[in-house]
Design an enzyme around this catalytic site. Structure first.
Site, PDB file in Angstrom:
ATOM      1  N   GLU A 280       8.640   0.409   3.136  1.00 33.26           N
ATOM      2  CA  GLU A 280       7.654  -0.411   2.433  1.00 33.26           C
ATOM      3  C   GLU A 280       6.257   0.207   2.489  1.00 33.26           C
ATOM      4  O   GLU A 280       5.746   0.540   3.556  1.00 33.26           O
ATOM      5  CB  GLU A 280       7.616  -1.814   3.060  1.00 33.26           C
ATOM      6  CG  GLU A 280       6.527  -2.722   2.533  1.00 33.26           C
ATOM      7  CD  GLU A 280       6.690  -3.054   1.063  1.00 33.26           C
ATOM      8  OE1 GLU A 280       5.686  -2.937   0.326  1.00 33.26           O
ATOM      9  OE2 GLU A 280       7.812  -3.413   0.658  1.00 33.26           O
ATOM     10  N   SER A 326       8.087  -2.819  -5.318  1.00 30.39           N
ATOM     11  CA  SER A 326       9.247  -2.532  -4.473  1.00 30.39           C
ATOM     12  C   SER A 326      10.537  -2.427  -5.278  1.00 30.39           C
ATOM     13  O   SER A 326      11.345  -1.520  -5.058  1.00 30.39           O
ATOM     14  CB  SER A 326       9.386  -3.628  -3.407  1.00 30.39           C
ATOM     15  OG  SER A 326       8.283  -3.606  -2.536  1.00 30.39           O
ATOM     16  N   HIS A 440       4.224  -4.416   4.993  1.00 28.09           N
ATOM     17  CA  HIS A 440       3.833  -5.203   3.828  1.00 28.09           C
ATOM     18  C   HIS A 440       2.611  -6.049   4.176  1.00 28.09           C
ATOM     19  O   HIS A 440       2.413  -6.417   5.331  1.00 28.09           O
ATOM     20  CB  HIS A 440       5.005  -6.104   3.424  1.00 28.09           C
ATOM     21  CG  HIS A 440       4.924  -6.652   2.028  1.00 28.09           C
ATOM     22  ND1 HIS A 440       3.958  -7.538   1.629  1.00 28.09           N
ATOM     23  CD2 HIS A 440       5.703  -6.423   0.940  1.00 28.09           C
ATOM     24  CE1 HIS A 440       4.139  -7.847   0.358  1.00 28.09           C
ATOM     25  NE2 HIS A 440       5.192  -7.186  -0.086  1.00 28.09           N
ATOM     26  N   ASP A 494       8.562   3.100  -1.150  1.00 24.50           N
ATOM     27  CA  ASP A 494       8.857   2.426  -2.420  1.00 24.50           C
ATOM     28  C   ASP A 494       7.700   2.583  -3.399  1.00 24.50           C
ATOM     29  O   ASP A 494       7.897   2.723  -4.606  1.00 24.50           O
ATOM     30  CB  ASP A 494       9.184   0.949  -2.204  1.00 24.50           C
ATOM     31  CG  ASP A 494       8.071   0.179  -1.489  1.00 24.50           C
ATOM     32  OD1 ASP A 494       7.197   0.808  -0.865  1.00 24.50           O
ATOM     33  OD2 ASP A 494       8.086  -1.070  -1.549  1.00 24.50           O
ATOM     34  N   HIS A 495       6.479   2.584  -2.871  1.00 23.85           N
ATOM     35  CA  HIS A 495       5.268   2.757  -3.675  1.00 23.85           C
ATOM     36  C   HIS A 495       4.134   3.012  -2.690  1.00 23.85           C
ATOM     37  O   HIS A 495       4.335   2.964  -1.474  1.00 23.85           O
ATOM     38  CB  HIS A 495       4.972   1.529  -4.548  1.00 23.85           C
ATOM     39  CG  HIS A 495       4.939   0.232  -3.784  1.00 23.85           C
ATOM     40  ND1 HIS A 495       3.895  -0.116  -2.938  1.00 23.85           N
ATOM     41  CD2 HIS A 495       5.823  -0.790  -3.719  1.00 23.85           C
ATOM     42  CE1 HIS A 495       4.133  -1.294  -2.406  1.00 23.85           C
ATOM     43  NE2 HIS A 495       5.306  -1.737  -2.838  1.00 23.85           N
TER      44      HIS A 495
END
Length: 642
Positions: A280, A326, A440, A494-495
């Site tokens: 994440e 995500s 996150h 994911d990013h």
């Protein structure tokens, strides 16, 4: 003329004043949006800011007229009672309820632009529908950034005060015929102006302005978010479908230059297990091994374990994400499907048969599983995992120890990764994916680790260290498992997320993620540093190659470890414009035309060469970008992703 005596001058002037107030407050919101994100959106002078704000007026007009259409209609309808206090009170509440909600959208972007690097769109519904903690997240965000709420309340109070400065005196029409005639004429003229304002101009031949048009007025594409406002971007993307078939080239050109099917012929006798970590918010910025040659002043790494693992791995320091959220990362990593202006995973076309690393492994007899410590179904992972064909899904329900829940998103990474390490491998070979969660927002760590990790310069630095530590503890357990020595591990983000160093404020580096291939088995030769341009979509074909899948692979990515050197086409989107890295150039595409050409080294997208460079490579790159887009739309819409 006598009938002009029925003209409702005070009501029309009051309406103009009230709409004008909306313009003023939208410009204030634009200034605040830039102020809170000035480290991400560079504006070099007051004159440049004024230019951006001026062009933003067209987008403000559309937003304001969308929101106030009913208010304008009720203000001008010849109802005779329009000037009565009760009716004016109704208009007051209608005006401030609708404008207050719409105005608040812009304030949310003061915070979340730092994470999403795009204005608010209707895609927020796709995220929210899979989450049960949206209100809790909102409350935490407000608590962390009270200035946003304070500014909003202060400005709304000021707006109400200024609105009430102009009052309408109660007047009864003396002659109804002139009253109705002038009112109808005023309504007709206003309707024409409103339609033109919403469209962006009065030309019948042009389409209504959209988010792409914001970049027409800027020197750097990132400034397009200054021109836009969040109300406009939200309404313009409601019920939109940018999935449309196009035809730019013939199929032969696509086969030869895009090469959507690739074949590898590696011979593998003892197929390896595969473990994919999608971490994440794991931006490349946070990891020291990926920044050794960047010459970043006072650089600090926040992933000591990943740094050490990377020295024993094959790594790609020039890797880019194919999406912004995500769920985009999941489709990109596992199926090689980037997300463009509209995300594939949120489209009506996502529920189709898809070739992916999951289906490839299923074909070869692998046991396939997906792990995510959030409530089952969060982020849309369970649904999309079923589409991809995972045989098993393990979430918070299967973990079944709620005392390890972080209270917001998921089970803390450390205990969940221990569960992950011990639960896989009951059947071999296996392919498994784990999606971590603890890095996150709201960027917390377990209380027992308070003080263990350095706070860093931005909020994400501390939880990123916690996740790195959790991965270290995972490996301590995994090394004791019988399946460990014949396993290939893959790590990527994911990013990206929060940015601290100027190097990662550059437009293309907003997609900069790490990519690590590691195996304790030397047979796979996964060591070294490759400077090749890579993307998340390359992970699936690379793994298919490594496990000896010799059938055609439907992929826009390529194997990064094959002697067959397919050319790279790296694709992502900023939410309004698609971006292609091909050869020595970066191309920006609006769905119809190439609107920008930049040197590959110009990651800030500062110098558009579209009118300066017209060499054969650029012309071929433009054509290939369009060909890729054509093939993508054809395969998605006509369900040819297998």
């Amino acid at each position: 003329m006598k009938f002009l005596k029925g003209f409702r001058k005070q009501e029309v002037l009051a309406l103009v004043y009230r709409i004008f107030l909306a313009y003023v407050f939208y410009q204030i919101a634009r200034l605040l949006f830039w102020y809170f994100n000035k480290d991400l959106i560079k504006v070099d002078s007051v004159s440049e800011y004024i230019k951006l704000a001026f062009h933003g007026t067209a987008f403000d007009t559309t937003a304001i007229l969308y929101v106030n259409a009913l208010f304008i209609l009720l203000s001008l309808l010849p109802l005779v009672i329009n000037t009565k206090k009760v009716f004016q009170k109704i208009l007051f509440w209608l005006y401030f309820i609708t404008n207050g909600i719409a105005y608040a959208m812009n304030f949310g972007d003061f915070i979340y632009y730092k994470f999403s690097q795009a204005r608010l769109t209707s895609a927020v519904f796709q995220v929210a529908e899979h989450e049960s903690n949206v209100s809790k997240t909102l409350m935490i965000s407000v608590g962390e950034h009270p200035f946003v709420l304070i500014w909003f309340v202060v400005l709304m109070i000021l707006w109400v005060f200024l609105y009430k400065r102009v009052k309408i005196e109660e007047v009864k029409p003396l002659k109804l015929l002139p009253y109705f005639i002038t009112s109808i004429l005023t309504l007709c003229i206003t309707a024409v102006l409103v339609v033109g304002g919403i469209r962006g101009d009065f030309k019948h031949s042009t389409r209504p302005i959209n988010m792409v048009d914001a970049t027409r007025f800027v020197t750097n594409p990132l400034q397009g978010n200054m021109v836009l406002n969040s109300t406009f971007s939200f309404f313009r993307t409601l019920n939109t479908n940018n999935f449309k078939e196009v035809h730019f080239v013939d199929e032969k050109y696509i086969e030869e230059n895009v090469q959507p099917y690739k074949v590898y012929d590696r011979k593998v006798e003892n197929r390896p297990n595969i473990v994919i970590f999608i971490v994440e918010s794991f931006g490349r910025e946070y990891s020291g091994t990926f920044n050794k040659d960047k010459n970043i002043k006072d650089y600090v790494s926040y992933t000591p374990f990943m740094d050490s693992l990377a020295t024993q791995s094959l790594i790609f320091p020039n890797t880019f994400a194919n999406g912004r959220q995500s769920i985009h990362g999941m489709s990109s990593v596992l199926a090689g499907i980037p997300s463009l202006t509209d995300a594939f995973t949120g489209s009506p076309y996502s529920n189709q048969k898809i070739q992916s690393i999951v289906s490839v492994c299923n074909d070869l007899g692998y046991d396939t599983s997906f792990y995510h410590g959030a409530p089952n179904g969060s982020m849309g992972f369970l649904g999309f995992g079923n589409i991809l064909g995972f045989k098993h899904y393990f979430g918070k329900t299967e973990y079944n120890h709620d005392e390890d829940f972080d209270g917001m998103w998921a089970i803390w990474d450390e205990p969940f990764l221990q569960y992950f390490a011990k639960n896989v491998g009951k059947k071999q070979p296996f392919m498994t994916t784990v999606f971590t969660a603890s890095s996150h927002h709201p960027f917390k760590i377990p209380e027992k680790y308070n003080g263990k990790f350095k706070k860093g310069k931005i909020e994400i630095h501390e939880p990123m260290q916690y996740t790195d530590y959790a991965i270290k503890k995972y490996f301590e357990t995994a090394k004791k498992q019988p399946w460990y020595n014949n396993t290939i591990f893959v790590f990527t983000g994911d990013h990206t997320n929060q940015v601290y160093y100027p190097e990662y404020e550059r437009a293309m580096n907003r997609y900069a993620v790490p990519l690590v291939f590691y195996s304790p088995n030397p047979e796979y030769q996964l060591k070294g540093v490759s400077q090749d341009i890579a993307q998340q979509a390359d992970i699936y074909p690379t793994l298919a190659d490594l496990i000896g899948y010799n059938k055609p692979i439907r992929s826009w990515g390529r194997s990064l470890v094959s002697d067959k050197k397919y050319p790279f086409i790296v694709v992502n989107s900023d939410g309004s414009t698609d971006q292609f890295m091909i050869g020595n150039y970066i191309y920006r595409f609006d769905g119809k035309e190439i609107i920008g050409v930049y040197n590959q080294s110009d990651l800030s997208l500062e110098k558009n060469l579209i009118n300066e460079v017209k060499n054969p490579e650029v012309e071929a790159g433009k054509k290939t970008a369009k060909a890729w887009y054509q093939d993508y739309m054809d395969r998605v819409i006509n369900r040819k992703l297998y």
